[in-house]
Design a protein around this motif. Structure first.
Motif, short mmCIF file in Angstrom:
data_model
loop_
_atom_site.label_atom_id
_atom_site.label_comp_id
_atom_site.label_asym_id
_atom_site.label_seq_id
_atom_site.Cartn_x
_atom_site.Cartn_y
_atom_site.Cartn_z
N VAL A 220 -25.95 -9.65 14.73
CA VAL A 220 -26.60 -10.59 15.65
C VAL A 220 -28.01 -10.91 15.18
O VAL A 220 -28.46 -12.06 15.25
N LEU A 221 -28.71 -9.89 14.70
CA LEU A 221 -30.06 -10.12 14.17
C LEU A 221 -30.04 -11.13 13.02
O LEU A 221 -30.86 -12.06 12.99
N LEU B 164 -23.00 -14.10 21.90
CA LEU B 164 -22.42 -13.48 23.10
C LEU B 164 -20.91 -13.64 23.12
O LEU B 164 -20.17 -12.72 23.48
N PHE B 165 -20.43 -14.83 22.74
CA PHE B 165 -18.98 -15.07 22.71
C PHE B 165 -18.31 -14.12 21.73
O PHE B 165 -17.25 -13.56 22.01
N GLY B 166 -18.94 -13.91 20.57
CA GLY B 166 -18.35 -13.01 19.58
C GLY B 166 -18.26 -11.58 20.07
O GLY B 166 -17.24 -10.93 19.91
N VAL B 167 -19.32 -11.10 20.71
CA VAL B 167 -19.31 -9.72 21.19
C VAL B 167 -18.32 -9.55 22.34
O VAL B 167 -17.58 -8.57 22.41
N LEU B 168 -18.28 -10.53 23.24
CA LEU B 168 -17.31 -10.46 24.34
C LEU B 168 -15.89 -10.48 23.80
O LEU B 168 -15.01 -9.79 24.34
N LEU C 158 -26.68 -5.50 21.17
CA LEU C 158 -26.72 -6.96 21.06
C LEU C 158 -28.08 -7.50 21.48
O LEU C 158 -28.68 -8.33 20.78
N ALA C 159 -28.59 -7.03 22.62
CA ALA C 159 -29.88 -7.52 23.12
C ALA C 159 -31.01 -7.17 22.17
O ALA C 159 -31.92 -7.99 21.95
N LEU C 160 -30.97 -5.99 21.58
CA LEU C 160 -32.00 -5.62 20.62
C LEU C 160 -31.99 -6.56 19.42
O LEU C 160 -33.04 -6.98 18.93
N GLY C 161 -30.79 -6.91 18.95
CA GLY C 161 -30.69 -7.83 17.82
C GLY C 161 -31.22 -9.21 18.14
O GLY C 161 -31.90 -9.84 17.32
N ILE C 162 -30.94 -9.69 19.35
CA ILE C 162 -31.44 -11.01 19.76
C ILE C 162 -32.96 -11.00 19.87
O ILE C 162 -33.64 -11.91 19.39
N LEU C 163 -33.50 -9.95 20.50
CA LEU C 163 -34.96 -9.87 20.64
C LEU C 163 -35.65 -9.75 19.29
O LEU C 163 -36.74 -10.28 19.09
N THR D 279 -41.33 -15.87 20.62
CA THR D 279 -42.03 -15.10 21.64
C THR D 279 -43.08 -14.20 21.01
O THR D 279 -43.11 -14.00 19.80
N SER D 280 -43.93 -13.64 21.85
CA SER D 280 -44.96 -12.72 21.38
C SER D 280 -44.30 -11.47 20.81
O SER D 280 -43.31 -10.96 21.35
N ILE D 281 -44.87 -10.97 19.73
CA ILE D 281 -44.32 -9.77 19.11
C ILE D 281 -44.42 -8.58 20.06
O ILE D 281 -43.54 -7.72 20.11
N TRP D 282 -45.51 -8.55 20.85
CA TRP D 282 -45.68 -7.44 21.80
C TRP D 282 -44.67 -7.54 22.94
O TRP D 282 -44.19 -6.51 23.42
N LEU D 283 -44.37 -8.76 23.37
CA LEU D 283 -43.37 -8.93 24.43
C LEU D 283 -42.00 -8.49 23.95
O LEU D 283 -41.28 -7.77 24.64
N SER D 284 -41.62 -8.92 22.74
CA SER D 284 -40.32 -8.53 22.19
C SER D 284 -40.23 -7.02 22.00
O SER D 284 -39.23 -6.39 22.34
N ALA D 285 -41.29 -6.44 21.46
CA ALA D 285 -41.30 -4.99 21.24
C ALA D 285 -41.25 -4.24 22.57
O ALA D 285 -40.55 -3.23 22.70
N GLY D 286 -41.97 -4.76 23.57
CA GLY D 286 -41.94 -4.13 24.88
C GLY D 286 -40.57 -4.20 25.54
O GLY D 286 -40.11 -3.22 26.15
N LEU D 287 -39.89 -5.34 25.38
CA LEU D 287 -38.55 -5.48 25.95
C LEU D 287 -37.55 -4.58 25.23
O LEU D 287 -36.64 -4.02 25.85
N MET D 288 -37.71 -4.44 23.91
CA MET D 288 -36.85 -3.50 23.17
C MET D 288 -37.05 -2.08 23.66
O MET D 288 -36.09 -1.33 23.87
N GLY D 289 -38.32 -1.71 23.85
CA GLY D 289 -38.61 -0.39 24.36
C GLY D 289 -38.04 -0.18 25.76
O GLY D 289 -37.54 0.91 26.07
N LEU D 290 -38.10 -1.22 26.58
CA LEU D 290 -37.54 -1.13 27.93
C LEU D 290 -36.04 -0.88 27.90
O LEU D 290 -35.52 -0.05 28.66
N ILE D 291 -35.34 -1.54 26.99
CA ILE D 291 -33.89 -1.35 26.87
C ILE D 291 -33.58 0.10 26.50
O ILE D 291 -32.71 0.74 27.11
N VAL D 292 -34.30 0.63 25.52
CA VAL D 292 -34.04 2.00 25.09
C VAL D 292 -34.36 2.99 26.20
O VAL D 292 -33.60 3.93 26.45
N VAL D 293 -35.46 2.78 26.92
CA VAL D 293 -35.83 3.68 28.01
C VAL D 293 -34.80 3.64 29.13
O VAL D 293 -34.42 4.68 29.68
N VAL D 294 -34.35 2.44 29.49
CA VAL D 294 -33.35 2.31 30.55
C VAL D 294 -32.06 3.01 30.16
O VAL D 294 -31.43 3.70 30.98
#
Length: 198
Positions: free
Chosen positions: A42-43, A64-68, A90-95, A101-116
């Motif tokens: 995906v990346l 998304l269609f491919g993964v589904l 999948l979401a990590l690859g897209i981000l 987008t801002s590099i800090w926003l993308s990195a923060g969202l990646m970190g949020l996914i891993v933490v969740v």
């Protein structure tokens, strides 16, 4: 340069997700390859599409269609937590591919996914709750009797007992059980009494 940093953050995040969370907790080697492949695939596709004239929405839709499709046409059964890891990879690859987008926003969202995923799949979270498919060696038609028998076998409190198949000829009952066990070790809770269960 920022794109390369995002690639590196994505690789680090998916390695942490797969080798730091998923594999130590679930030990399923075949899905390690699947999660890494989905993420990097995906990346690569999303990065190529973002650099071309093709709309980003179309690229994300195709990913998304491919993964589904992979999940729907799978040859082996996946648990819900394994599907969640699929979508996290999948979401990590897209981000990692979104350079708009801002590099800090993308990195923060990646970190949020891993933490969740770390918290949501933690062994201590709701650890007393279990799910099991059981086959009883008797045909039980009364729900109250069924629940009482299951609670005796499992040594816990049955919250939901759904009969999947009732065979009056062979005297068997297939039941999907959601139950909780408190005050016992995880090993004892995971192994129900053998009498009357196949």
């Amino acid at each position: 340069m920022s794109q390369l940093i995002l690639f590196a953050i994505d690789i680090g995040a998916v390695v942490l997700l797969v080798f730091g969370l998923y594999f130590p907790r679930h030990r399923r080697r075949d899905l390690v390859v699947a999660y890494l492949g989905v993420n990097v695939g995906v990346l690569a596709v999303a990065s190529a599409l973002s650099a071309s004239n093709v709309g980003a929405g179309l690229g994300l839709g195709l990913a998304l269609f491919g993964v589904l499709s992979i999940i729907r046409l799978r040859s082996t059964e996946l648990d819900q937590h394994e599907v969640a890891y699929y979508f996290s990879a999948l979401a990590l690859g897209i981000l990692g591919a979104l350079s708009t987008t801002s590099i800090w926003l993308s990195a923060g969202l990646m970190g949020l996914i891993v933490v969740v995923m770390f918290l949501g799949d933690h062994p201590r979270l709701l650890r007393h709750y279990r799910h099991q498919i059981m086959v009883l060696d008797s045909a039980v038609t009364d729900h109250v009797t069924l629940v009482a028998q299951l609670e005796q076998l499992l040594g816990g409190r049955v919250h939901v007992a759904t009969v999947q198949r009732l065979d009056l000829v062979n005297e068997t009952t297939w039941v999907d059980v959601r139950y909780s066990v408190k005050g016992r070790s995880a090993r004892a809770a995971a192994a129900p009494a053998q009498a009357g269960v196949h």
